[in-house]
Each structure stands twice: as C-alpha cells, then as structure tokens.
Design an enzyme around this catalytic site. Structure first.
Site, PDB file in Angstrom:
ATOM      1  CE  LYS A 142      -6.460   2.578 -25.950  1.00  0.00           C
ATOM      2  NZ  LYS A 142      -6.758   3.345 -24.756  1.00  0.00           N
ATOM      3  CD  GLU A 198      -3.941   4.222   0.250  1.00  0.00           C
ATOM      4  OE1 GLU A 198      -2.964   3.565   0.697  1.00  0.00           O
ATOM      5  OE2 GLU A 198      -5.135   3.931   0.438  1.00  0.00           O
ATOM      6  CB  THR A 256      -4.249   4.074 -21.954  1.00  0.00           C
ATOM      7  OG1 THR A 256      -4.147   4.189 -23.371  1.00  0.00           O
ATOM      8  CG2 THR A 256      -5.681   4.305 -21.534  1.00  0.00           C
ATOM      9  NE  ARG A 312      -5.498  -4.159 -20.464  1.00  0.00           N
ATOM     10  CZ  ARG A 312      -5.967  -3.686 -21.623  1.00  0.00           C
ATOM     11  NH1 ARG A 312      -6.847  -2.716 -21.640  1.00  0.00           N
ATOM     12  NH2 ARG A 312      -5.568  -4.211 -22.753  1.00  0.00           N
ATOM     13  CE1 TYR A 360      -4.329   0.004  -0.397  1.00  0.00           C
ATOM     14  CE2 TYR A 360      -4.227  -1.812   1.149  1.00  0.00           C
ATOM     15  CZ  TYR A 360      -4.913  -1.073   0.200  1.00  0.00           C
ATOM     16  OH  TYR A 360      -6.178  -1.422  -0.147  1.00  0.00           O
ATOM     17  CG  ASP A 385      -7.731  10.436 -23.835  1.00  0.00           C
ATOM     18  OD1 ASP A 385      -6.695   9.760 -24.000  1.00  0.00           O
ATOM     19  OD2 ASP A 385      -8.792   9.967 -23.397  1.00  0.00           O
TER      20      ASP A 385
HETATM   21  N1  DSN Z   1     -11.482   1.117 -25.590  1.00  0.00           N
HETATM   22  C1  DSN Z   1     -10.432   1.903 -26.153  1.00  0.00           C
HETATM   23  C2  DSN Z   1     -10.236   1.655 -27.603  1.00  0.00           C
HETATM   24  O1  DSN Z   1     -10.364   0.516 -28.024  1.00  0.00           O
HETATM   25  O2  DSN Z   1      -9.920   2.578 -28.339  1.00  0.00           O
HETATM   26  C3  DSN Z   1     -10.627   3.373 -25.903  1.00  0.00           C
HETATM   27  O3  DSN Z   1      -9.679   3.784 -25.003  1.00  0.00           O
END
Ligand code: DSN
Length: 437
Positions: free
Chosen positions: A229, A56, A226, A235, A54, A200
């Site tokens: 990708k 925080e 994120t 993730r 933990y 984003d």
């Molecule tokens: N679910 C995601 C995508 O496939 O683009 C969006 O972040």
C-alpha cells in the site's frame, strides 16, 4: 534449456490481459487508497528465478538445500525492514496481511479468547474480527468504533469496554479511518487491562516509515502490515516487533518461546508452507527504496495531497467522515446527497476514475451498496501529481457525481482524465512485459 520465447508469443491471451491492465493503470486515475504503483526495480525483482526455490524455515535454518542465495535476499529484506521501522525483529514471509494477522492471533490468543478490534463499518479490517472472517469465527470479538458526532475514535467508550471485558489483545489500525493513530494511550490501557497491543499498520506503513504518521512500533508487542500500500512494495505481508523477549508458554510446545520466536513458528509451519522468495526479494528492494530520502518526500506529498483533496471536496459541499484527513485517505459520506457508494463507484469508473464504495460509520446501507466512497492519494502521488492536480481531480469527482446518469458528461470527464494523465506517464509496455513490441 529454457527457451527465450516471451509471453507475447507463448501465451497471447494472458499477454493481452496483462497489457490491457497496464493500459488501464496508465490511462485512468487510481484513487483506491490501498493501491500504489511499484518501481521498475520492484517489478523486476518479482519476476525472477527465485520463484523456483523452496525455502521453508528461516535464513541459515532451512528444510531444503541450495538456499544460500535466497538467504541473502531474505536477510536483506529483514535488515532493511528493521532499519526502516527501528525494530529488533521482522518476519518478511507472510504471503499477505491476512496471513500475518492469522500468525499473530495464533501466537497471542487461544480459540475462544476475547480480543477488541475496530468495527469494519467504522473503518476496521476484515481480519480485525469481522464475523465473515476467520478472526470473527475463532475468537470472541468485541468491536470499537468512532463517535457519531465527530467521526474520531471514541476512546473513552473503548476504554470502558476494555475494563469490562478485559480482552487478551487489542488490535489497532484500520482500512478506512482517515485519522492518525496515537498509540501511547492504547498501550497504557492495554497494560492496565492485561492485553497485548497490536497495530495493523497496513494502510499507513509507508507514512510511518517516512515519519509523517506517529510511530507505532515502540508501543506495540507486535505490528503487522502489508507491503503493497503506502509502502509501495510487492503484494505481501510482514510482521515486525521491537519486543526483546516476553516468555510465552504455548500449548503443544515443549519449551517456552519468546513472542518473536513463537511468531516465526506460527508463520511457518503454523499457517504457511514455502515462502515466496521472489516476492521477498522484491520486498527487500522496496524497503531499500523506502530508506532513501526521496521516499520521505513522496509520503509527505501523499499527505499534503490528501489534505488539499479533502479541503476541495469540503468547499464543494461534501461531507467527509471526521471532516478531513491526517493520512493518505478520505472517506466521503454521500448520504446527505441521497447517493449510494455503489452508484458513485460505477459512475466514477465510467469517467476513468477508480475508487471503492465503502461503508461509513453507522451506515444504514448494506456492504454491497454503502453510503460512502473511499479516496486515496498514494498512487496518483507516485505518478508525480501535486496540489493543483488534486483540486482538479476533486472537481472532476464532483462533476461526475452530480451527473451520474448522464453518459455524455461521464464521457467528457473521461476525456479530461485521459488528457491529465498524459502529463504523468506510468508504465511503458517494455517495462511491464519483457520482450513486448
Ligand atoms: N482490502 C484492503 C483495503 O482495501 O483496505 C484491506 O487491507
């Protein structure tokens, strides 16, 4: 003492599911634009004892003892993120892109405030104001989209709307828009109407890091992403900013905070509890990989591959939204063929090719049916595939779609897929499942 019994012995059912997923990834063609394959180092960093801790708070300022080593991992992740995106501040704790966006909306908006984001059906994200998402339920959302004739963002219409509604925030970035985001003019507009500008960059963060997409960080007050990708990490989510300050008085907070201080507070304790320290360690590893020169070669190839793939599809007679791509993704519009995205996704899955059905701009179909499919090259490029394979895969997609109801053709394509991927091996069993025989 913790026994060294491995998953295969201790829980054969879960082991079998994980191993079947490993084989599915190895044996198919992964064309989902938001997916990728992490390195063995990232996988190893994710499965470690930091999951027990933990922590925080932020490095050096925690609510728990014993944080000196997780602090090291988090500081590495922050420093590397700042180098990668040339920014002054990063928060690597968001569990996901959605939570990163929630923290930034809470920081910059009050419930009921107006913000503008790209319409989901035109390529936006759920958290950019969809009515089925918290963003659409908490704020007054005015969406923008693309021009019907070109498939490119209709900036003039967007600017006119912004001058009329004077949003407090303009959200940019997308999940299915195949073109590059040029943010200089968005910042000019945001300044004119008194809005915060946010990007984003989840889909194209890796392309920004590798400098094959125009930079976004210098133009924005905050950037969210994120990490799994095109950035090819575990993730998770992240927030970065190159803003030096910006005094911001938040209701309920006794003293003014800078935007980045307020963002830190809204990530924790605002929207999250304990950070996932094993995932943060893996983020540090992925950012370290993205700082190496070979990552730039990788993302250059991702874009080259997408362009060749798009060109081949156009030669085969397909309509692409905006006619092509500047990025890692292609949006096929199947409406002129009389096919739905749902049927196409299903047929391709039977042929060993994974895509997702996707709304196209002005789509008459429902979201569970759609008129399009989205195709991306990040994962197949990680496997080492280049231009010749892109042409071949586009032809396999074409054969599948033209024979959607003929199972013998789908089986023949699946066999060709299996043959093709043999030359581009992915995950051995021992790497994904420690101790597996
Ligand atoms: N679910 C995601 C995508 O496939 O683009 C969006 O972040």
């Amino acid at each position: 003492m913790i026994s060294e019994v491995h998953l295969q012995e201790s829980d054969p059912e879960v082991f079998a599911a994980v191993d079947r997923e490993r084989q599915r990834q190895n044996n198919g063609l992964e064309l989902i634009a938001s997916e990728n394959f992490v390195s063995s180092a990232v996988l190893e960093a994710m499965g470690n004892v930091m999951t027990n801790k933990y922590a925080e708070g932020l490095p050096g300022h925690r609510y728990y003892g014993g944080c000196e080593f997780v602090d090291e991992a988090e500081r590495l992740a922050i420093d590397r993120a700042c180098k990668l995106f040339n920014c002054l501040w990063a928060n690597v704790q968001p569990h996901s892109g959605a939570q990163a966006n929630m923290a930034l909306y809470y920081t910059l908006l009050q419930p009921g405030d107006t913000f503008m984001g790209m319409d989901l059906a035109h390529g936006g994200h759920l958290t950019h104001g969809s009515p089925v998402n918290f963003s659409g339920r908490t704020y007054r959302v005015v969406s923008y989209g693309v021009k019907k004739e070109t498939g490119f963002i209709d900036f003039d219409a967007l600017a006119k709307t912004a001058r009329g509604v004077r949003p407090k925030l303009i959200m940019t970035g997308s999940s299915a828009y195949p073109r590059a985001w040029e943010l200089a003019k968005f910042r000019e507009l945001a300044d004119e109407v008194g809005a915060y500008l946010v990007c984003d960059m989840a889909h194209f963060a890796g392309l920004v890091a590798g400098k094959v997409h125009p930079d976004v960080v210098p133009f924005c007050h905050v950037v969210s992403t994120t990490t799994h990708k095109t950035l090819r990490g575990p993730r998770g989510g992240m927030l970065v900013s190159s803003e030096k300050g910006g005094e911001l008085l938040l209701p309920g907070m006794p003293k003014p905070k800078t935007i980045t201080e307020a963002l830190d507070s809204w990530v924790f304790p605002g929207v999250q509890g304990g950070p996932l320290m094993h995932v943060i360690a893996a983020k540090a590893v992925a950012f370290g990989e993205a700082l190496r020169p070979d990552f730039r070669t990788y993302v250059e190839q991702v874009v080259k591959n997408a362009k060749v793939f798009a060109h081949e599809l156009v030669s085969l007679g397909y309509d692409l939204v905006s006619g092509g791509t500047d990025t890692h993704l292609i949006l096929m519009d199947l409406s002129s063929k009389g096919w739905t995205g749902k049927a196409a996704e299903k047929a391709l899955e039977k042929a060993g090719i994974t895509v997702n059905k996707n709304m196209v701009p002005f789509d008459p179909q429902k979201p569970m049916v759609t008129s399009g499919i989205r195709i991306g090259t990040p994962a197949i490029t990680t496997r080492g595939m280049k231009e010749p394979e892109m042409k071949k895969i586009a032809q396999l997609v074409d054969r599948t779609l033209k024979n959607m109801n003929d199972d013998s053709v789908l089986a023949a394509v699946k066999a060709e897929v299996a043959e093709l991927v043999k030359s581009f091996p992915l995950y051995p069993k021992s790497l994904v499942l420690r101790g597996a025989s």
